[in-house]
Design a protein around this motif. Structure first.
Motif, PDB file in Angstrom:
ATOM      1  N   ASN A 163      -0.426 -54.468 -20.263  1.00 39.76           N
ATOM      2  CA  ASN A 163      -0.470 -55.373 -21.405  1.00 39.76           C
ATOM      3  C   ASN A 163      -1.898 -55.615 -21.852  1.00 39.76           C
ATOM      4  OD1 ASN A 163       2.202 -56.499 -19.846  1.00 39.76           O
ATOM      5  ND2 ASN A 163       2.360 -56.753 -22.049  1.00 39.76           N
ATOM      6  N   VAL A 164      -2.078 -55.746 -23.150  1.00 38.47           N
ATOM      7  CA  VAL A 164      -3.333 -56.251 -23.704  1.00 38.47           C
ATOM      8  C   VAL A 164      -3.140 -57.746 -23.893  1.00 38.47           C
ATOM      9  CG1 VAL A 164      -4.958 -56.139 -25.619  1.00 38.47           C
ATOM     10  CG2 VAL A 164      -3.803 -54.063 -24.839  1.00 38.47           C
ATOM     11  N   VAL A 165      -4.090 -58.535 -23.412  1.00 37.08           N
ATOM     12  CA  VAL A 165      -3.903 -59.982 -23.406  1.00 37.08           C
ATOM     13  C   VAL A 165      -5.097 -60.709 -24.012  1.00 37.08           C
ATOM     14  CG1 VAL A 165      -2.437 -59.879 -21.343  1.00 37.08           C
ATOM     15  CG2 VAL A 165      -4.909 -60.278 -21.096  1.00 37.08           C
ATOM     16  N   ILE A 166      -4.817 -61.919 -24.480  1.00 32.04           N
ATOM     17  CA  ILE A 166      -5.859 -62.878 -24.828  1.00 32.04           C
ATOM     18  C   ILE A 166      -6.109 -63.690 -23.565  1.00 32.04           C
ATOM     19  CG2 ILE A 166      -6.468 -64.838 -26.290  1.00 32.04           C
ATOM     20  CD1 ILE A 166      -4.198 -63.683 -28.212  1.00 32.04           C
ATOM     21  N   ALA A 167      -7.313 -63.636 -23.053  1.00 34.15           N
ATOM     22  CA  ALA A 167      -7.635 -64.283 -21.783  1.00 34.15           C
ATOM     23  C   ALA A 167      -8.601 -65.440 -22.017  1.00 34.15           C
ATOM     24  CB  ALA A 167      -8.243 -63.283 -20.813  1.00 34.15           C
ATOM     25  N   PRO A 178      -8.878 -68.325 -34.454  1.00 33.81           N
ATOM     26  CA  PRO A 178      -9.955 -68.117 -35.434  1.00 33.81           C
ATOM     27  C   PRO A 178     -11.116 -69.091 -35.312  1.00 33.81           C
ATOM     28  CG  PRO A 178      -7.804 -67.948 -36.486  1.00 33.81           C
ATOM     29  CD  PRO A 178      -7.569 -68.507 -35.110  1.00 33.81           C
ATOM     30  N   ASP A 179     -10.884 -70.240 -34.694  1.00 35.85           N
ATOM     31  CA  ASP A 179     -11.937 -71.254 -34.589  1.00 35.85           C
ATOM     32  C   ASP A 179     -12.534 -71.365 -33.192  1.00 35.85           C
ATOM     33  OD1 ASP A 179     -11.567 -72.103 -37.315  1.00 35.85           O
ATOM     34  OD2 ASP A 179      -9.721 -73.103 -36.658  1.00 35.85           O
ATOM     35  N   LEU A 180     -12.120 -70.487 -32.278  1.00 33.27           N
ATOM     36  CA  LEU A 180     -12.630 -70.534 -30.908  1.00 33.27           C
ATOM     37  C   LEU A 180     -13.672 -69.444 -30.682  1.00 33.27           C
ATOM     38  CD1 LEU A 180      -9.306 -71.063 -28.880  1.00 33.27           C
ATOM     39  CD2 LEU A 180     -11.031 -72.779 -29.499  1.00 33.27           C
ATOM     40  N   PRO A 181     -14.642 -69.705 -29.778  1.00 32.46           N
ATOM     41  CA  PRO A 181     -15.657 -68.680 -29.474  1.00 32.46           C
ATOM     42  C   PRO A 181     -15.035 -67.504 -28.724  1.00 32.46           C
ATOM     43  CG  PRO A 181     -15.876 -70.554 -28.000  1.00 32.46           C
ATOM     44  CD  PRO A 181     -14.866 -70.949 -29.023  1.00 32.46           C
ATOM     45  N   ARG A 182     -15.434 -66.305 -29.113  1.00 32.35           N
ATOM     46  CA  ARG A 182     -14.886 -65.094 -28.506  1.00 32.35           C
ATOM     47  C   ARG A 182     -16.006 -64.245 -27.933  1.00 32.35           C
ATOM     48  NH1 ARG A 182     -11.070 -60.924 -31.874  1.00 32.35           N
ATOM     49  NH2 ARG A 182     -12.309 -59.063 -31.416  1.00 32.35           N
ATOM     50  N   PRO A 207     -12.987 -63.154 -36.435  1.00 28.39           N
ATOM     51  CA  PRO A 207     -13.122 -63.999 -35.238  1.00 28.39           C
ATOM     52  C   PRO A 207     -14.536 -64.542 -35.095  1.00 28.39           C
ATOM     53  CG  PRO A 207     -13.162 -61.698 -34.614  1.00 28.39           C
ATOM     54  CD  PRO A 207     -12.837 -61.726 -36.085  1.00 28.39           C
ATOM     55  N   GLN A 208     -14.669 -65.606 -34.316  1.00 30.14           N
ATOM     56  CA  GLN A 208     -15.971 -66.217 -34.056  1.00 30.14           C
ATOM     57  C   GLN A 208     -16.592 -65.578 -32.807  1.00 30.14           C
ATOM     58  OE1 GLN A 208     -17.337 -68.505 -36.145  1.00 30.14           O
ATOM     59  NE2 GLN A 208     -15.518 -68.311 -37.441  1.00 30.14           N
ATOM     60  N   VAL A 209     -17.101 -64.363 -32.962  1.00 27.13           N
ATOM     61  CA  VAL A 209     -17.694 -63.652 -31.826  1.00 27.13           C
ATOM     62  C   VAL A 209     -19.084 -64.217 -31.558  1.00 27.13           C
ATOM     63  CG1 VAL A 209     -18.424 -61.419 -30.910  1.00 27.13           C
ATOM     64  CG2 VAL A 209     -16.382 -61.567 -32.356  1.00 27.13           C
ATOM     65  N   ILE A 210     -19.241 -64.844 -30.399  1.00 29.87           N
ATOM     66  CA  ILE A 210     -20.536 -65.449 -30.059  1.00 29.87           C
ATOM     67  C   ILE A 210     -21.360 -64.572 -29.123  1.00 29.87           C
ATOM     68  CG2 ILE A 210     -19.644 -67.776 -30.356  1.00 29.87           C
ATOM     69  CD1 ILE A 210     -19.631 -67.938 -27.218  1.00 29.87           C
ATOM     70  N   MET A 211     -20.717 -63.549 -28.567  1.00 26.99           N
ATOM     71  CA  MET A 211     -21.417 -62.691 -27.607  1.00 26.99           C
ATOM     72  C   MET A 211     -20.714 -61.344 -27.517  1.00 26.99           C
ATOM     73  SD  MET A 211     -22.083 -63.354 -23.513  1.00 26.99           S
ATOM     74  CE  MET A 211     -22.750 -64.988 -23.847  1.00 26.99           C
ATOM     75  N   LYS A 212     -21.505 -60.289 -27.393  1.00 26.54           N
ATOM     76  CA  LYS A 212     -20.967 -58.960 -27.111  1.00 26.54           C
ATOM     77  C   LYS A 212     -21.716 -58.394 -25.916  1.00 26.54           C
ATOM     78  CE  LYS A 212     -19.686 -54.470 -28.972  1.00 26.54           C
ATOM     79  NZ  LYS A 212     -19.585 -53.605 -30.168  1.00 26.54           N
ATOM     80  N   ARG A 225     -16.008 -68.069 -16.695  1.00 25.33           N
ATOM     81  CA  ARG A 225     -16.897 -69.238 -16.711  1.00 25.33           C
ATOM     82  C   ARG A 225     -16.691 -70.124 -17.945  1.00 25.33           C
ATOM     83  NH1 ARG A 225     -20.845 -68.883 -12.819  1.00 25.33           N
ATOM     84  NH2 ARG A 225     -20.911 -66.883 -11.713  1.00 25.33           N
ATOM     85  N   GLY A 226     -15.698 -69.767 -18.762  1.00 26.31           N
ATOM     86  CA  GLY A 226     -15.355 -70.629 -19.887  1.00 26.31           C
ATOM     87  C   GLY A 226     -16.246 -70.507 -21.096  1.00 26.31           C
ATOM     88  N   ILE A 227     -17.015 -69.417 -21.200  1.00 24.64           N
ATOM     89  CA  ILE A 227     -17.932 -69.245 -22.331  1.00 24.64           C
ATOM     90  C   ILE A 227     -17.162 -68.920 -23.610  1.00 24.64           C
ATOM     91  CG2 ILE A 227     -19.806 -67.788 -23.213  1.00 24.64           C
ATOM     92  CD1 ILE A 227     -20.820 -67.653 -20.325  1.00 24.64           C
ATOM     93  N   GLY A 228     -16.033 -68.279 -23.470  1.00 31.99           N
ATOM     94  CA  GLY A 228     -15.210 -67.950 -24.624  1.00 31.99           C
ATOM     95  C   GLY A 228     -13.976 -67.198 -24.170  1.00 31.99           C
TER      96      GLY A 228
END
Length: 286
Positions: A163-167, A178-182, A207-212, A225-228
């Motif tokens: 499965n591909v999941v949102i974690a 759409p309003d959460l950091p990813r 999406p609100q991508v804050i880090m790659k 660690r709850g960063i996104g």
């Protein structure tokens, strides 16, 4: 010139750096430099120029480096052919895997296989699926273990679907995304397209991508660690039961799955070691 010398030229041409090449070849830098000078003397030409930008190959040096790659391939094929002349399972299996597969799944497979066939050694390449696909297609590898639906023209075996999941570290809803950091991670274009298509089919804004980050493991730690939140294959979190996961589904409610395949050429099955590995994989449960 022996196999070691061809290897020196091949590695040095790839690295363009004496120090890095010496580390890869497990020799000292002075020893490598001395041997390179001996090769230059043997051919009567200057192979490389050394400057502040590293090693630059001359035209003669580039020719010898390309021939080195061909010679190493020939050496390898001769060794494999000789090993294959008897019925014993012996030799080196060249296998390519994704970084995830190489860390979490492959070690147990190799352990079980070598217990059954102790004379087999492994040369393992890791990378994203597209890189492994290309190396297998061009016969640089005997076996490619690839994630995603690549169009493969030869023999293949489906190993498993996941499965591909949102974690996320905390419970979230699809409406909140759409309003959460990813956090995103470097991956192959097939998986990126899968995620992008799902997103575009469900949300009118990006999406609100804050880090790659470069690797899936790093992304996993950021999520832990709850960063996104992140959208990743489920197996990344198989050891993290406390991570909240929402399986991705299409508009019909069908789970979106990512397959892992074993790719190989039918012609490579003439090698005893390749045939043994393929049959071994078919027998076990991954």
């Amino acid at each position: 010139m022996d196999e070691r010398d061809w290897k020196i030229l091949d590695v040095l041409f790839e690295q363009k750096n004496i120090t890095k090449s010496a580390e890869i070849l497990f020799v000292s830098q002075p020893a490598l430099t001395k041997r390179l000078m001996q090769i230059e003397e043997q051919f009567g030409v200057k192979i490389v120029d050394r400057g502040i930008r590293g090693v630059q190959f001359t035209s003669q040096g580039e020719y010898l480096a390309h021939r080195a790659s061909q010679m190493l391939t020939l050496y390898r094929e001769i060794k494999e052919d000789v090993s294959n002349m008897n019925d014993d399972i012996v030799g080196t299996l060249r296998i390519g895997v994704t970084n995830f597969f190489g860390k979490y799944i492959l070690p147990e497979i190799i352990q079980q296989f070598t217990e059954k066939y102790p004379k087999v050694s492994f040369q393992v390449e890791t990378g994203v699926s597209k890189e492994i696909f290309n190396l297998t297609y061009s016969n640089h590898l005997h076996i490619g273990l690839v994630r995603g639906d690549y169009s493969w023209p030869d023999q293949k075996l489906l190993l498993f679907n996941e499965n591909v999941v949102i974690a996320s570290k905390s419970k979230i809803t699809l409406e909140q995304l759409p309003d959460l950091p990813r956090v995103d991670f470097g991956t192959d274009h097939l998986f990126k397209s899968l995620v992008d298509n799902w997103w575009n089919n469900n949300y009118p804004k990006p999406p609100q991508v804050i880090m790659k980050v470069d690797r899936g493991d790093t992304c996993k730690e950021m999520v832990t660690r709850g960063i996104g939140y992140s959208i990743m294959p489920h197996l990344f979190f198989q050891d993290k039961p406390d991570i909240y996961q929402i399986p991705l589904k299409d508009k019909d409610g069908t789970p979106i799955l990512r397959p892992t395949w074993m790719f190989y050429h039918e012609s490579s099955m003439e090698q005893n070691v390749v045939k043994a590995f393929v049959e071994f994989i078919k027998e076990i449960s991954i």
